[in-house]
Design a protein around this motif. Structure first.
Motif, short mmCIF file in Angstrom:
data_model
loop_
_atom_site.label_atom_id
_atom_site.label_comp_id
_atom_site.label_asym_id
_atom_site.label_seq_id
_atom_site.Cartn_x
_atom_site.Cartn_y
_atom_site.Cartn_z
N SER A 233 85.16 -35.12 1.32
CA SER A 233 85.45 -33.98 0.45
C SER A 233 86.93 -33.65 0.47
CB SER A 233 84.62 -32.76 0.87
OG SER A 233 83.25 -33.00 0.71
N SER A 355 79.55 -29.10 -10.29
CA SER A 355 78.61 -28.21 -9.60
C SER A 355 79.27 -26.85 -9.45
CB SER A 355 78.26 -28.78 -8.22
OG SER A 355 77.43 -27.88 -7.51
N GLY A 361 79.85 -18.69 -5.58
CA GLY A 361 80.41 -19.99 -5.24
C GLY A 361 81.06 -20.10 -3.89
N GLY A 362 81.27 -19.00 -3.18
CA GLY A 362 81.87 -19.08 -1.86
C GLY A 362 83.31 -19.53 -1.91
N THR A 365 82.77 -25.39 -0.58
CA THR A 365 81.47 -26.05 -0.55
C THR A 365 81.69 -27.55 -0.31
OG1 THR A 365 81.55 -26.24 -2.96
CG2 THR A 365 80.28 -24.41 -2.05
N THR A 366 80.63 -28.25 0.03
CA THR A 366 80.70 -29.71 0.19
C THR A 366 79.60 -30.31 -0.68
OG1 THR A 366 79.31 -29.56 2.17
CG2 THR A 366 81.68 -29.64 2.50
N PRO A 367 79.82 -30.40 -1.99
CA PRO A 367 78.75 -30.85 -2.90
C PRO A 367 78.33 -32.29 -2.62
CG PRO A 367 80.86 -30.73 -4.05
CD PRO A 367 81.06 -30.10 -2.71
N GLY A 378 83.16 -29.52 -7.41
CA GLY A 378 82.50 -28.24 -7.13
C GLY A 378 83.43 -27.07 -7.40
N ASN A 380 84.32 -23.15 -6.94
CA ASN A 380 84.09 -21.97 -6.11
C ASN A 380 84.47 -20.71 -6.86
OD1 ASN A 380 85.17 -24.23 -3.73
ND2 ASN A 380 83.16 -23.31 -3.59
N SER A 402 86.17 -27.68 -4.72
CA SER A 402 85.67 -28.45 -3.58
C SER A 402 84.97 -29.68 -4.14
CB SER A 402 84.69 -27.62 -2.75
OG SER A 402 85.32 -26.46 -2.25
#
Length: 435
Positions: A233, A355, A361-362, A365-367, A378, A380, A402
């Motif tokens: 990532s 994604s 979304g924080g 993330t680690t999609p 991803g 966020n 991300s």
């Protein structure tokens, strides 16, 4: 009168086995020709199975969650005339008074080595008789049978003081929905009495929820992606202040005529432009054959959360769409996915995926890569933070991307340069409209 066996039809695309997701009928029901009998799931989509004849349901060929081979017995009907099989002793469950009886509890998922299609059809459970509301709730499930419901439904039931054990579930496999809670309350269902201690009272019990239907497919796909793909990532912070300002201006000026723009159509456009210089990201890797296929067309997967689980509708030829056309197609695909009306061609064939969890979304993330693709981006959440600009502290809107890549075919340097190209486009959003 005769007996008519309907077998699991060949639904094409080389599919040899399907999963039984939901029965639309029960023993004792009268069905018409072309009436939908059951929903089954392939690797790509849910398919409705219609009845080729009219008749009365005698026997079901399995419980939700069972795996059925093409050609296996799906359902047995009593029909006028000779039918197509010799009659056998069949116990028909009595038809209860309510128009819709509770669905049978789902069976545990069948093991791959012994699909349910090779076993004898499971006997249908008798339909319980509906009772009028009484002061004390009447159990609607067999001892040890656990009610199936989403976390949101369980939380609401707890807040309302409802014991799910006594609520009829109208969803797939007897799943309890919010509407079922409303019906339970209106019909005079009695809420549970809070035990001493209130919010700090000790709780007991456990629940086993079998993975069936879409949930099972998601689990299998995620497991396969993580097993086969060595993920790495890369996270980058992007200043979207100017992008959000431009989006607000475009919505104010063109929103009434063209529709409102969210962030996703603009991000999709940035990806389309960046992929011109990084075609290795817009690819699919057949690791069995050892072949990477790069695509000129951008078929953009849009990870979409539904009540049943995660789906990835495909925005085809995203390179041909302006932001407004892209926004309309994203909205259409999302609605088709949530309503269960997305076709197979709308749920397959993506070449790279976005994604996004929206406002949830924080920070990072680690999609998980959508196998067999090689990259996923991803999104966020956007937050406003103080940053230094020209020696002064100013508030700016920041957002992380991300992203995950398949390290077998994508080098870390290429991934970083690709995301930096996307960042440059989003931080200077006028470039999205320059050709």
């Amino acid at each position: 009168m005769g007996h008519y066996t309907i077998k699991m039809p060949d639904i094409g695309e080389g599919i040899a086995e399907v999963e039984l997701v939901e029965w639309r009928v029960k023993p004792g029901d009268t069905v018409a020709e072309d009436q939908i009998l059951a929903d089954v799931m392939t690797d790509k989509a849910t398919v409705e199975i219609p009845s080729p004849v009219a008749g009365t349901v005698l026997e079901l060929g399995g419980q939700p969650g069972a795996l059925l081979a093409v050609g296996a017995e799906l359902i047995r009907l009593e029909v006028a005339g000779a039918g197509n099989v010799a009659a056998k002793a069949v116990q028909v469950a009595a038809v209860a008074a309510p128009a819709q009886a509770p669905a049978a509890a789902p069976a545990a998922p069948a093991a791959p080595a012994a699909p349910a299609a090779t076993a004898a059809p499971a006997a249908a459970a008798p339909v319980p008789v509906q009772r009028p509301p009484v002061a004390a709730p009447v159990a609607m499930r067999a001892p040890g049978e656990k009610p199936i419901a989403s976390p949101a439904v369980r939380q609401r039931a707890w807040e309302l003081g409802i014991e799910l054990q006594f609520v009829h579930g109208s969803g797939p496999a007897g799943r309890i929905t919010h509407e079922d809670l409303d019906i339970y309350l209106v019909s005079g269902g009695q809420p549970r009495v809070a035990s001493a201690g209130g919010a700090y009272a000790q709780r007991q019990g456990e629940e086993a929820i079998p993975l069936i239907g879409l949930r099972r497919k998601i689990a299998q796909k995620m497991q396969e992606a993580k097993r086969r793909i060595p993920h790495f990532s890369y996270v980058e912070e992007i200043d979207v202040t100017d992008l959000e300002a431009l989006r607000a201006q475009l919505n104010e000026r063109y929103g009434a005529a063209r529709g409102k723009l969210t962030l996703l159509p603009l991000l999709a456009r940035a990806l389309v432009i960046a992929l011109r210089d990084f075609p290795q990201m817009n690819a699919r890797f057949d690791d069995d054959a050892g072949v990477v296929t790069r695509y000129a067309a951008v078929h953009l997967g849009m990870a979409t959360q539904t009540d049943s689980g995660l789906l990835v509708p495909v925005l085809r030829h995203a390179e041909t769409l302006d932001p407004w056309a892209c926004a309309r197609e994203i909205a259409r695909l999302a609605e088709a996915g949530r309503s269960g009306k997305a076709g197979r061609d709308e749920l397959s064939g993506s070449t790279i995926t976005i994604s996004s969890l929206g406002p949830l979304g924080g920070i990072v993330t680690t999609p998980v890569i959508n196998h067999p693709e090689v990259a996923i981006v991803g999104v966020n959440k956007i937050v406003e933070r103080p940053v230094f600009r020209g020696g002064a502290v100013v508030g700016r809107k920041l957002m992380n991307l991300s992203s995950s890549f398949d390290h077998r075919v994508v080098d870390g340097m290429d991934a970083a340069q690709f995301i930096q190209a996307v960042r440059a486009l989003l931080e200077s959003p006028a470039l999205l409209f320059v050709e």
